[in-house]
Design a protein around this motif. Structure first.
Motif, PDB file in Angstrom:
ATOM      1  N   PRO A 138       0.357  -1.028   0.123  1.00  0.00           N
ATOM      2  CA  PRO A 138      -0.201  -0.108   0.134  1.00  0.00           C
ATOM      3  C   PRO A 138       1.204   1.346   0.200  1.00  0.00           C
ATOM      4  O   PRO A 138       0.460   2.079  -0.649  1.00  0.00           O
ATOM      5  CB  PRO A 138      -0.611  -0.459   1.161  1.00  0.00           C
ATOM      6  N   ASP A 139       2.354   0.833   0.390  1.00  0.00           N
ATOM      7  CA  ASP A 139       2.719   2.503   0.053  1.00  0.00           C
ATOM      8  C   ASP A 139       3.603   2.520  -0.551  1.00  0.00           C
ATOM      9  O   ASP A 139       4.909   3.260   0.337  1.00  0.00           O
ATOM     10  CB  ASP A 139       2.989   2.229   1.750  1.00  0.00           C
ATOM     11  N   GLY A 140       3.332   1.543  -1.699  1.00  0.00           N
ATOM     12  CA  GLY A 140       4.913   1.696  -3.071  1.00  0.00           C
ATOM     13  C   GLY A 140       4.995   3.066  -3.100  1.00  0.00           C
ATOM     14  O   GLY A 140       4.408   3.818  -3.207  1.00  0.00           O
ATOM     15  N   VAL A 141       6.256   3.266  -3.934  1.00  0.00           N
ATOM     16  CA  VAL A 141       6.655   4.496  -4.461  1.00  0.00           C
ATOM     17  C   VAL A 141       7.054   3.799  -5.790  1.00  0.00           C
ATOM     18  O   VAL A 141       7.659   3.645  -5.780  1.00  0.00           O
ATOM     19  CB  VAL A 141       8.210   5.013  -3.267  1.00  0.00           C
ATOM     20  N   LEU A 142       6.382   5.577  -6.717  1.00  0.00           N
ATOM     21  CA  LEU A 142       6.765   5.403  -8.079  1.00  0.00           C
ATOM     22  C   LEU A 142       7.624   5.886  -8.118  1.00  0.00           C
ATOM     23  O   LEU A 142       7.192   7.841  -7.654  1.00  0.00           O
ATOM     24  CB  LEU A 142       5.448   5.286  -9.017  1.00  0.00           C
TER      25      LEU A 142
ATOM     26  N   ILE B  82      -0.045   1.920  -5.012  1.00  0.00           N
ATOM     27  CA  ILE B  82       0.911   3.554  -5.032  1.00  0.00           C
ATOM     28  C   ILE B  82       0.617   4.578  -4.346  1.00  0.00           C
ATOM     29  O   ILE B  82      -1.433   5.211  -3.826  1.00  0.00           O
ATOM     30  CB  ILE B  82       0.815   4.613  -6.685  1.00  0.00           C
ATOM     31  N   GLY B  83       1.305   4.917  -3.197  1.00  0.00           N
ATOM     32  CA  GLY B  83       1.427   5.580  -2.065  1.00  0.00           C
ATOM     33  C   GLY B  83       1.584   7.194  -1.997  1.00  0.00           C
ATOM     34  O   GLY B  83       1.536   8.423  -2.010  1.00  0.00           O
ATOM     35  N   TRP B  84       2.926   7.444  -3.470  1.00  0.00           N
ATOM     36  CA  TRP B  84       3.988   8.077  -3.713  1.00  0.00           C
ATOM     37  C   TRP B  84       3.966   8.332  -4.238  1.00  0.00           C
ATOM     38  O   TRP B  84       4.620   7.140  -5.324  1.00  0.00           O
ATOM     39  CB  TRP B  84       5.067   7.792  -2.040  1.00  0.00           C
TER      40      TRP B  84
ATOM     41  N   GLY C 242      -3.829  14.121  -5.950  1.00  0.00           N
ATOM     42  CA  GLY C 242      -4.350  13.154  -4.574  1.00  0.00           C
ATOM     43  C   GLY C 242      -3.501  12.127  -4.238  1.00  0.00           C
ATOM     44  O   GLY C 242      -3.151  11.320  -3.268  1.00  0.00           O
ATOM     45  N   VAL C 243      -1.992  12.490  -4.885  1.00  0.00           N
ATOM     46  CA  VAL C 243      -1.106  11.548  -4.849  1.00  0.00           C
ATOM     47  C   VAL C 243       0.656  12.516  -4.131  1.00  0.00           C
ATOM     48  O   VAL C 243       0.932  13.434  -4.500  1.00  0.00           O
ATOM     49  CB  VAL C 243      -0.129  10.470  -5.912  1.00  0.00           C
ATOM     50  N   GLY C 244       0.744  12.350  -2.889  1.00  0.00           N
ATOM     51  CA  GLY C 244       1.849  12.144  -1.885  1.00  0.00           C
ATOM     52  C   GLY C 244       2.979  11.991  -2.951  1.00  0.00           C
ATOM     53  O   GLY C 244       3.516  11.248  -3.492  1.00  0.00           O
TER      54      GLY C 244
ATOM     55  N   ARG D 110      12.004   8.687   4.224  1.00  0.00           N
ATOM     56  CA  ARG D 110      11.970   6.859   3.674  1.00  0.00           C
ATOM     57  C   ARG D 110      11.885   7.163   2.509  1.00  0.00           C
ATOM     58  O   ARG D 110      12.136   6.790   1.152  1.00  0.00           O
ATOM     59  CB  ARG D 110      11.073   6.106   4.818  1.00  0.00           C
ATOM     60  N   ILE D 111      10.759   8.360   2.228  1.00  0.00           N
ATOM     61  CA  ILE D 111      10.134   8.441   0.619  1.00  0.00           C
ATOM     62  C   ILE D 111      10.807   9.125   0.326  1.00  0.00           C
ATOM     63  O   ILE D 111      11.639   8.941  -1.444  1.00  0.00           O
ATOM     64  CB  ILE D 111       9.013   9.145   0.746  1.00  0.00           C
TER      65      ILE D 111
END
Length: 415
Positions: A93-97, A194-196, A217-219, A320-321
């Protein structure tokens, strides 16, 4: 690689071939696709047409060349299958693109999109092609999931040159930022959780790209240059000047994740920006931040970021991101070294997309197998349970507050 023909690796690879095999309407290109991907994964010295053909037991490279140049199949469909596969094997759920570009050094002037241009891969201006890529990273692993070939204006303004390279007539000039938006839109429409989103300063400095992510709406945590202006109701500053005047206790030592030599620990300063009512409404779900990373050994080396994050985010999560951006560099290195991402011999536009997509598929397979191996190992291990200054502290974080009078940046951080 010796495990490709036996056991779990063989079964997983066969499942992957079955997943994408339906995209080929005839048996010959389907078999050649399998041979091509096996060659990209195999112990082949240089993954060009002849050596891949020899590895597959072909007398000549003609069949594999037809796979890239003449066979009827759509690499966009394989890309969709690839994203579904990565979502299944690596999704969290907290995956990063992660968005970035890489260069492919070339000779001559006929390869689609080639010209003398700056390549971050080479660190200088070279005759090369540039591809804009998206990678997906989570706690399970990372893999490349999309790509677009950058076509300079020297190409899109020359219809005859584009026709010779089989570039579609409707392929107009697009900046790298515009290509990045296409990648993000497709990823958001896919099964990838994708969370971020994160990217380097070439993309982070574009207001349109940042606003596009906010509207979706994407961080995000995006690197920006030191000259980046920070604009809000609290004032306008250059980000490096703003960070220079940060109180010393605004800095905290945090790890940005593990690197090749252990935890990547830096000093970080962060502050929330005031809400912009026009964009955010009365009850905003996200807040904007400024963020800076300072080297411990060389404190004059500072990197800068702008972020957009859920209201409950912690500084550790922003860090982290920011640190996850390097995962795409690792993807480039692995895909080039292990899967021949940059060893293609095609010159035309369709061939580039076909080779790159199959190389990404091979790399995603390796990432999935690595994730599965780690999980098997984990299952066998018993783990332990787990003022006038705009800088004002609120709870356990710093934020930039709206002053009662228009701020003068000189002396903002005097105490």
């Amino acid at each position: 690689m010796e495990d490709l023909g036996t056991g779990l690796w063989a079964a997983e690879l066969e499942d992957l071939f079955l997943r994408v095999g339906g995209r080929f309407s005839r048996v010959e290109p389907r078999r050649r696709m399998r041979d091509y991907v096996r060659g990209l994964l195999g112990p082949v010295g240089r993954k060009n047409g002849w050596q891949l053909a020899e590895f597959a037991g072909h007398n000549t490279p003609d069949g594999l060349q037809r796979l890239l140049a003449g066979a009827r199949w759509d690499p966009e469909e394989i890309r969709d299958d690839l994203q579904e596969y990565v979502a299944e094997k690596l999704g969290r759920p907290d995956g990063v693109l992660i968005i970035d570009d890489t260069g492919f050094l070339k000779k001559g002037v006929t390869s689609a999109g080639v010209q003398r241009q700056y390549s971050g891969t080479a660190g200088r201006t070279e005759n090369c092609q540039i591809g804009v890529f998206a990678a997906y990273a989570s706690s399970r692993g990372r893999a490349l999931v999309d790509r677009e070939l950058y076509l300079p204006k020297s190409w899109t303004a020359d219809a005859d040159r584009c026709r010779a390279a089989k570039i579609p007539e409707d392929r107009a000039f697009a900046t790298k930022g515009e290509l990045a938006r296409r990648l993000v839109l497709r990823a958001l429409a896919s099964d990838l959780p994708i969370g971020w989103v994160t990217a380097d300063s070439a993309y982070g400095q574009e207001w349109g790209f940042r606003r596009f992510l906010e509207e979706a709406g994407v961080g995000y945590v995006l690197a920006v240059p030191k000259s980046q202006q920070v604009k809000s109701l609290a004032g306008i500053w250059r980000i490096d000047q703003l960070i220079t005047e940060a109180p010393e206790d605004a800095w905290q030592r945090v790890s940005a994740g593990d690197g090749a030599k252990g935890p990547r620990v830096y000093d970080w300063a962060s502050a929330r920006l005031p809400v912009i009512d026009f964009f955010d409404g009365d009850l905003p779900t996200h807040r904007r931040w400024v963020l800076a990373r300072r080297s411990i050994k060389r404190p004059q080396e500072i990197a800068y970021y702008l972020a957009y994050a859920p209201t409950a985010v912690t500084v550790a999560e922003l860090v982290r991101i920011a640190g996850s951006r390097w995962a795409i560099e690792e993807c480039f290195q692995a895909a080039k070294n292990e899967c021949g991402l940059d060893e293609y011999e095609v010159r035309r536009y369709p061939g580039w997309y076909r080779h790159i997509t199959l190389a990404m598929l091979a790399h995603a397979f390796l990432a999935a197998m690595a994730a599965a191996a780690i999980e098997r190992g984990t299952e066998e291990t018993i783990t332990a349970p787990s003022r006038p200054s705009p800088w004002q502290k609120s709870g356990n974080c710093w934020q930039l507050a709206i002053p009662t009078q228009h701020p003068n940046t000189r002396g903002l951080f005097t105490r």
